[in-house]
Design a protein around this motif. Structure first.
Motif, PDB file in Angstrom:
ATOM      1  N   PHE B  49       0.870  -1.183   0.000  1.00  0.00           N
ATOM      2  CA  PHE B  49       0.000   0.000   0.000  1.00  0.00           C
ATOM      3  C   PHE B  49       0.899   1.222   0.000  1.00  0.00           C
ATOM      4  O   PHE B  49       1.777   1.374   0.865  1.00  0.00           O
ATOM      5  CB  PHE B  49      -0.848  -0.049   1.274  1.00  0.00           C
ATOM      6  CG  PHE B  49      -1.999   0.905   1.339  1.00  0.00           C
ATOM      7  CD1 PHE B  49      -1.897   2.095   2.048  1.00  0.00           C
ATOM      8  CD2 PHE B  49      -3.196   0.595   0.727  1.00  0.00           C
ATOM      9  CE1 PHE B  49      -2.973   2.959   2.140  1.00  0.00           C
ATOM     10  CE2 PHE B  49      -4.279   1.456   0.823  1.00  0.00           C
ATOM     11  CZ  PHE B  49      -4.176   2.638   1.536  1.00  0.00           C
ATOM     12  N   TYR B  50       0.695   2.088  -0.984  1.00  0.00           N
ATOM     13  CA  TYR B  50       1.537   3.281  -1.096  1.00  0.00           C
ATOM     14  C   TYR B  50       0.684   4.414  -1.611  1.00  0.00           C
ATOM     15  O   TYR B  50      -0.152   4.230  -2.508  1.00  0.00           O
ATOM     16  CB  TYR B  50       2.710   3.008  -2.052  1.00  0.00           C
ATOM     17  CG  TYR B  50       3.544   4.223  -2.363  1.00  0.00           C
ATOM     18  CD1 TYR B  50       3.488   4.825  -3.623  1.00  0.00           C
ATOM     19  CD2 TYR B  50       4.377   4.779  -1.406  1.00  0.00           C
ATOM     20  CE1 TYR B  50       4.246   5.949  -3.903  1.00  0.00           C
ATOM     21  CE2 TYR B  50       5.137   5.901  -1.681  1.00  0.00           C
ATOM     22  CZ  TYR B  50       5.070   6.486  -2.933  1.00  0.00           C
ATOM     23  OH  TYR B  50       5.827   7.597  -3.196  1.00  0.00           O
ATOM     24  N   ASN B  51       0.872   5.566  -1.053  1.00  0.00           N
ATOM     25  CA  ASN B  51       0.146   6.744  -1.498  1.00  0.00           C
ATOM     26  C   ASN B  51      -1.371   6.526  -1.430  1.00  0.00           C
ATOM     27  O   ASN B  51      -2.110   6.912  -2.336  1.00  0.00           O
ATOM     28  CB  ASN B  51       0.565   7.115  -2.923  1.00  0.00           C
ATOM     29  CG  ASN B  51       0.343   8.570  -3.244  1.00  0.00           C
ATOM     30  OD1 ASN B  51       0.260   9.418  -2.357  1.00  0.00           O
ATOM     31  ND2 ASN B  51       0.209   8.879  -4.522  1.00  0.00           N
ATOM     32  N   ASN B  52      -1.767   5.870  -0.353  1.00  0.00           N
ATOM     33  CA  ASN B  52      -3.180   5.629  -0.068  1.00  0.00           C
ATOM     34  C   ASN B  52      -3.892   4.744  -1.074  1.00  0.00           C
ATOM     35  O   ASN B  52      -5.125   4.849  -1.235  1.00  0.00           O
ATOM     36  CB  ASN B  52      -3.941   6.951   0.094  1.00  0.00           C
ATOM     37  CG  ASN B  52      -3.606   7.634   1.401  1.00  0.00           C
ATOM     38  OD1 ASN B  52      -3.378   6.977   2.410  1.00  0.00           O
ATOM     39  ND2 ASN B  52      -3.547   8.947   1.381  1.00  0.00           N
ATOM     40  N   GLU B  53      -3.153   3.872  -1.730  1.00  0.00           N
ATOM     41  CA  GLU B  53      -3.812   2.899  -2.573  1.00  0.00           C
ATOM     42  C   GLU B  53      -2.981   1.626  -2.662  1.00  0.00           C
ATOM     43  O   GLU B  53      -1.776   1.647  -2.393  1.00  0.00           O
ATOM     44  CB  GLU B  53      -4.096   3.471  -3.969  1.00  0.00           C
ATOM     45  CG  GLU B  53      -2.867   3.896  -4.732  1.00  0.00           C
ATOM     46  CD  GLU B  53      -3.222   4.505  -6.081  1.00  0.00           C
ATOM     47  OE1 GLU B  53      -4.343   5.029  -6.221  1.00  0.00           O
ATOM     48  OE2 GLU B  53      -2.396   4.432  -6.995  1.00  0.00           O
ATOM     49  N   GLU B  68      -7.171  -0.429   4.046  1.00  0.00           N
ATOM     50  CA  GLU B  68      -7.349   1.008   3.946  1.00  0.00           C
ATOM     51  C   GLU B  68      -6.584   1.706   5.053  1.00  0.00           C
ATOM     52  O   GLU B  68      -6.165   1.078   6.027  1.00  0.00           O
ATOM     53  CB  GLU B  68      -8.827   1.394   3.973  1.00  0.00           C
ATOM     54  CG  GLU B  68      -9.570   1.029   5.243  1.00  0.00           C
ATOM     55  CD  GLU B  68     -11.016   1.511   5.211  1.00  0.00           C
ATOM     56  OE1 GLU B  68     -11.482   2.027   4.169  1.00  0.00           O
ATOM     57  OE2 GLU B  68     -11.682   1.382   6.250  1.00  0.00           O
ATOM     58  N   ARG B  69      -6.433   3.019   4.872  1.00  0.00           N
ATOM     59  CA  ARG B  69      -5.776   3.842   5.876  1.00  0.00           C
ATOM     60  C   ARG B  69      -6.727   5.019   6.118  1.00  0.00           C
ATOM     61  O   ARG B  69      -6.510   6.116   5.623  1.00  0.00           O
ATOM     62  CB  ARG B  69      -4.422   4.308   5.370  1.00  0.00           C
ATOM     63  CG  ARG B  69      -3.505   4.764   6.462  1.00  0.00           C
ATOM     64  CD  ARG B  69      -2.141   5.093   5.948  1.00  0.00           C
ATOM     65  NE  ARG B  69      -1.297   5.528   7.055  1.00  0.00           N
ATOM     66  CZ  ARG B  69      -0.367   6.453   6.957  1.00  0.00           C
ATOM     67  NH1 ARG B  69      -0.128   7.041   5.801  1.00  0.00           N
ATOM     68  NH2 ARG B  69       0.355   6.778   8.007  1.00  0.00           N
ATOM     69  N   PRO B  70      -7.775   4.776   6.859  1.00  0.00           N
ATOM     70  CA  PRO B  70      -8.892   5.720   6.921  1.00  0.00           C
ATOM     71  C   PRO B  70      -8.563   7.080   7.513  1.00  0.00           C
ATOM     72  O   PRO B  70      -9.139   8.082   7.108  1.00  0.00           O
ATOM     73  CB  PRO B  70      -9.914   4.972   7.791  1.00  0.00           C
ATOM     74  CG  PRO B  70      -9.108   3.999   8.591  1.00  0.00           C
ATOM     75  CD  PRO B  70      -7.954   3.618   7.730  1.00  0.00           C
ATOM     76  N   ASP B  71      -7.630   7.134   8.460  1.00  0.00           N
ATOM     77  CA  ASP B  71      -7.417   8.393   9.160  1.00  0.00           C
ATOM     78  C   ASP B  71      -5.985   8.874   9.061  1.00  0.00           C
ATOM     79  O   ASP B  71      -5.555   9.711   9.840  1.00  0.00           O
ATOM     80  CB  ASP B  71      -7.813   8.252  10.634  1.00  0.00           C
ATOM     81  CG  ASP B  71      -7.088   7.104  11.314  1.00  0.00           C
ATOM     82  OD1 ASP B  71      -7.416   6.787  12.455  1.00  0.00           O
ATOM     83  OD2 ASP B  71      -6.188   6.521  10.668  1.00  0.00           O
ATOM     84  N   GLY B  72      -5.233   8.339   8.130  1.00  0.00           N
ATOM     85  CA  GLY B  72      -3.856   8.760   7.947  1.00  0.00           C
ATOM     86  C   GLY B  72      -2.885   8.164   8.933  1.00  0.00           C
ATOM     87  O   GLY B  72      -1.688   8.404   8.828  1.00  0.00           O
ATOM     88  N   PHE B  75      -3.616   1.587   9.755  1.00  0.00           N
ATOM     89  CA  PHE B  75      -3.614   0.868   8.487  1.00  0.00           C
ATOM     90  C   PHE B  75      -4.306  -0.452   8.778  1.00  0.00           C
ATOM     91  O   PHE B  75      -3.858  -1.207   9.647  1.00  0.00           O
ATOM     92  CB  PHE B  75      -2.157   0.661   8.054  1.00  0.00           C
ATOM     93  CG  PHE B  75      -1.958  -0.122   6.795  1.00  0.00           C
ATOM     94  CD1 PHE B  75      -1.012  -1.128   6.745  1.00  0.00           C
ATOM     95  CD2 PHE B  75      -2.680   0.163   5.653  1.00  0.00           C
ATOM     96  CE1 PHE B  75      -0.791  -1.855   5.582  1.00  0.00           C
ATOM     97  CE2 PHE B  75      -2.478  -0.550   4.479  1.00  0.00           C
ATOM     98  CZ  PHE B  75      -1.537  -1.559   4.451  1.00  0.00           C
TER      99      PHE B  75
END
Lengths: 111, 109
Positions: B49-53, B68-72, B75
């Motif tokens: 997972f890189y750059n939110n995808e 997913e990384r919902p809140d920054g 993960f």
């Protein structure tokens, strides 16, 4: 298909012995070669090697990478019982540095 | 060594249930990975997972899995409908050096 072959699969030594663990690999778009130590749970990072012939050292542990021969070795001198673990050699490759794992080498150091 | 944490340490669930495994890497980590290790077997790559995808996934990472990384910061790995064969240790790793978290032991009964 990416693959890693480590030898020996297992090794039993006495405290104070020196051991050499071997790793050969094939991976698409090679980035680096990482060594980990795995005891009961998660792998613990030891080394990352990126350049051919460069030897990395950390105390009693050292490692060399031969990118031409697709081979790496991990040396442990003056082994201690706390060195008992599975040692994992993992090439990092692809566009996203994913790791490919082999079966590892199970090292047992007896007192 | 930068610390990656994972919760829970152990999750027991019934077959068919959904589970969410959480990983908290260091804030400046850019690359994130999930691996799993079935008892007695080698560690297997699931997804990067890189750059939110998702940047790469393995054959194991089928439609039952999502990340997913919902809140920054957190993960997460979600398994929608668990199967017995999903029982394994799940490890999160971060960055190129791939510092591993302590793992979550998932037991599906």
């Amino acid at each position: 298909e990416d693959k890693v072959v480590q030898s020996p699969l297992s090794l039993v030594v006495h405290e104070g012995d020196t051991v050499t663990l071997n790793c050969s690999y094939e991976v698409t778009n090679f980035r680096s070669l990482l060594w980990y130590k795995q005891e009961k749970k998660a792998p613990t990072f030891l080394f990352m090697l990126t350049s051919r012939g460069i030897e990395k050292k950390s105390g009693r542990l050292s490692s060399i990478l031969d990118k031409k021969e697709l081979f790496s070795i991990l040396n442990i001198t003056a082994t201690q019982t706390g060195d008992s673990a599975v040692y994992l050699c993992t090439p990092s490759g692809g566009s996203n540095y994913k790791l490919t794992f082999g079966k590892g080498t199970l090292l047992t150091v007896n007192p | 060594e930068p610390e990656v944490t994972q919760t829970p340490s152990h999750q027991v669930t019934q077959m068919g249930q959904e589970v969410i495994l959480r990983c908290v890497p260091i804030s400046n980590h850019l690359y994130f990975y999930w691996y799993r290790q079935i008892l007695g077997q080698k560690v297997e790559f699931l997804v990067s997972f890189y750059n939110n995808e998702i940047s790469e996934k393995s054959e194991i990472f089928d439609d039952q899995f999502s990340v997913e990384r919902p809140d920054g910061s957190n993960f997460t790995l979600k398994i929608r409908s668990t199967k017995l064969e999903d029982s394994a240790m799940y490890f999160c790793a971060a960055n190129q050096e791939q510092y591993f978290g302590p793992g979550t032991r998932l037991t599906v009964t």
